[in-house]
Scaffold this active site. Structure first.
Site, short mmCIF file in Angstrom:
data_model
loop_
_atom_site.label_atom_id
_atom_site.label_comp_id
_atom_site.label_asym_id
_atom_site.label_seq_id
_atom_site.Cartn_x
_atom_site.Cartn_y
_atom_site.Cartn_z
N SER A 111 0.83 -1.21 0.00
CA SER A 111 0.00 0.00 0.00
C SER A 111 0.86 1.25 0.00
CB SER A 111 -0.87 -0.01 1.26
OG SER A 111 -1.40 1.28 1.49
N GLU A 113 0.26 3.56 1.79
CA GLU A 113 0.36 3.94 3.21
C GLU A 113 1.72 3.57 3.78
OE1 GLU A 113 -1.98 5.58 5.42
OE2 GLU A 113 -2.54 6.18 3.41
N TYR A 135 -1.74 0.31 10.51
CA TYR A 135 -2.08 -0.27 9.21
C TYR A 135 -0.85 -0.20 8.29
CZ TYR A 135 -3.78 -0.81 4.50
OH TYR A 135 -3.92 -1.24 3.21
P1 GDR Z 1 -6.78 5.86 2.88
O1 GDR Z 1 -8.33 5.97 2.44
O2 GDR Z 1 -6.62 6.06 4.34
O3 GDR Z 1 -5.99 6.74 1.97
O4 GDR Z 1 -6.45 4.31 2.57
P2 GDR Z 1 -9.55 6.80 3.03
O5 GDR Z 1 -10.51 6.93 1.89
O6 GDR Z 1 -10.08 6.21 4.30
O7 GDR Z 1 -8.93 8.24 3.40
C1 GDR Z 1 -8.39 9.11 2.42
C2 GDR Z 1 -8.15 10.50 3.02
O8 GDR Z 1 -9.40 11.14 3.26
C3 GDR Z 1 -9.34 11.81 4.51
N1 GDR Z 1 -10.70 11.98 5.06
C4 GDR Z 1 -11.54 11.00 5.41
N2 GDR Z 1 -11.40 9.65 5.32
C5 GDR Z 1 -12.45 8.88 5.72
N3 GDR Z 1 -12.36 7.55 5.60
N4 GDR Z 1 -13.60 9.44 6.20
C6 GDR Z 1 -13.79 10.80 6.32
O9 GDR Z 1 -14.83 11.27 6.74
C7 GDR Z 1 -12.70 11.61 5.89
N5 GDR Z 1 -12.52 12.96 5.81
C8 GDR Z 1 -11.31 13.17 5.31
C9 GDR Z 1 -8.47 10.89 5.37
O10 GDR Z 1 -7.96 11.62 6.52
C10 GDR Z 1 -7.39 10.51 4.36
O11 GDR Z 1 -6.39 11.48 4.31
C11 GDR Z 1 -6.96 3.62 1.45
C12 GDR Z 1 -7.34 2.20 1.92
O12 GDR Z 1 -8.01 1.53 0.87
C13 GDR Z 1 -6.11 1.42 2.32
O13 GDR Z 1 -6.48 0.09 2.64
C14 GDR Z 1 -5.15 1.42 1.14
O14 GDR Z 1 -3.97 0.73 1.47
C15 GDR Z 1 -4.80 2.85 0.73
O15 GDR Z 1 -6.01 3.55 0.42
C16 GDR Z 1 -3.91 2.89 -0.50
#
Ligand code: GDR
Length: 315
Positions: A111, A113, A135
């Protein structure tokens, strides 16, 4: 992934938890398109014996290890179970394959990440890892385990370092689907607010359908290797929000409420991948652009709620 393999004529087997097999209507909804064409086996990432048994029954020629606690945000709430499931699960999968079918080709879902607090932009296969969550740490461990099984036991084991990949099948907890389903609910008059965390984070978002092609290509190579898979474009969460609301003719500022509880204790601020190694070696590249991805996801969620008439073309 299963859809791609079926289209290529593979016999596809999958591992799910026993509770999912007993409650398919709720727990296997996203497998709807393929469920009748694949064979599901009950096993748990927490049990080596259960994985060993499935591998021994199926005797796979290719193994795509995608299972994990994959919600980064949740890994801050339950660090221990994330590490246990992701690190041991990967180790169990590798060990079972090595012990039963050592010639089986193995794919590990690494990932972006793992780059975390990225030490350079863009990130390549040579960029040092600096994970910012358990993670991310679990994925670095899985990546190292996969490389070690390749080097120590001669396994055809490869890792894809995939940047965010999305589609209308994305889980609702991830930000893209949370936004597109929220937009659809607001457009349908069922909701008036969308609570979000950090809108400034930047992600390199691609389409999952194209990323599974890259995974398959990795296992078709003569030699195992590790590859970064990304679009080479980065966008803020805010840009995603703006486009998604604009697509149904709404201004996000009237609906999005910042929620401090949704900020992460340690954020990954900027991800941007350089997939040129994969382009050269695998002849892989992405086609679906960011705007098209947002549109497809918004339209799919609007269709589900019967609001397609309101969808306007994107400018
Ligand atoms: P990520 O995905 O952590 O990048 O991991 P996510 O969509 O959860 O978050 C992306 C960014 O958005 C910001 N964010 C929020 N995120 C969520 N979930 N909910 C909210 O309300 C929100 N508001 C802002 C987060 O802070 C973050 O910066 C995904 C997953 O699929 C992993 O399993 C994978 O490895 C990576 O992508 C590549």
């Amino acid at each position: 992934m299963a859809e791609l393999l079926l289209a290529k004529g593979y016999e596809v087997h999958g591992i799910v938890r026993r509770v999912a097999i007993e409650d398919p209507e709720h727990r296997l909804v996203r497998l709807e398109a393929v469920r009748s064409r694949i064979k599901l086996h009950a096993a748990s990432l927490e049990s080596y014996a259960s994985i060993h048994q499935v591998v021994a029954n199926v005797l796979p020629e290719e193994c795509y290890h995608l299972a994990a606690q994959s919600f980064v945000s949740y890994s801050f709430d339950d660090e221990f179970s994330t590490l246990n499931a992701n690190v041991n699960g990967t180790h169990f999968m590798l060990a079972a394959v090595k012990n039963v079918v050592p010639e089986c080709r193995f794919y590990f879902a690494g990932s972006s990440e793992m780059f975390g607090k990225a030490e350079e932009v863009p990130q390549t296969g040579r960029t040092r890892f600096h994970p910012r969550s358990t993670y991310g740490i679990s994925k670095v461990a899985g990546f190292d385990l996969t490389r070690n099984y390749r080097e120590a036991y001669g396994m055809h084991a490869s890792s894809g370092i995939l940047f965010n990949h999305e589609s209308p099948r994305r889980g609702y907890e991830f930000v893209t689907r949370k936004i597109t389903s929220g937009v659809a609910r607001i457009a349908a008059g069922r909701s008036t607010e969308l609570r979000l965390g950090n809108l400034d984070a930047k992600r390199d978002w691609g389409h999952a359908r194209e990323y599974v092609e890259a995974m398959w290509l990795m296992l078709q190579q003569d030699q195992p290797d590790d590859y970064v898979i990304a679009t080479g474009e980065t966008h803020t969460v805010q840009e995603f929000v703006e486009l998604a609301f604009a697509h149904v003719g709404l201004d996000y500022r009237n609906y999005v409420t910042p929620d401090p509880d949704l900020f992460r204790p340690a954020e990954v601020n900027l991800l941007l991948g350089d997939a040129s190694y994969a382009k050269n070696r695998l002849r892989w590249s992405h086609v679906v652009a960011f705007e098209a991805l947002v549109r497809e996801m918004v339209e799919a969620d609007c269709r589900t709620l019967g609001v397609q008439a309101k969808v306007r073309s994107m400018v």
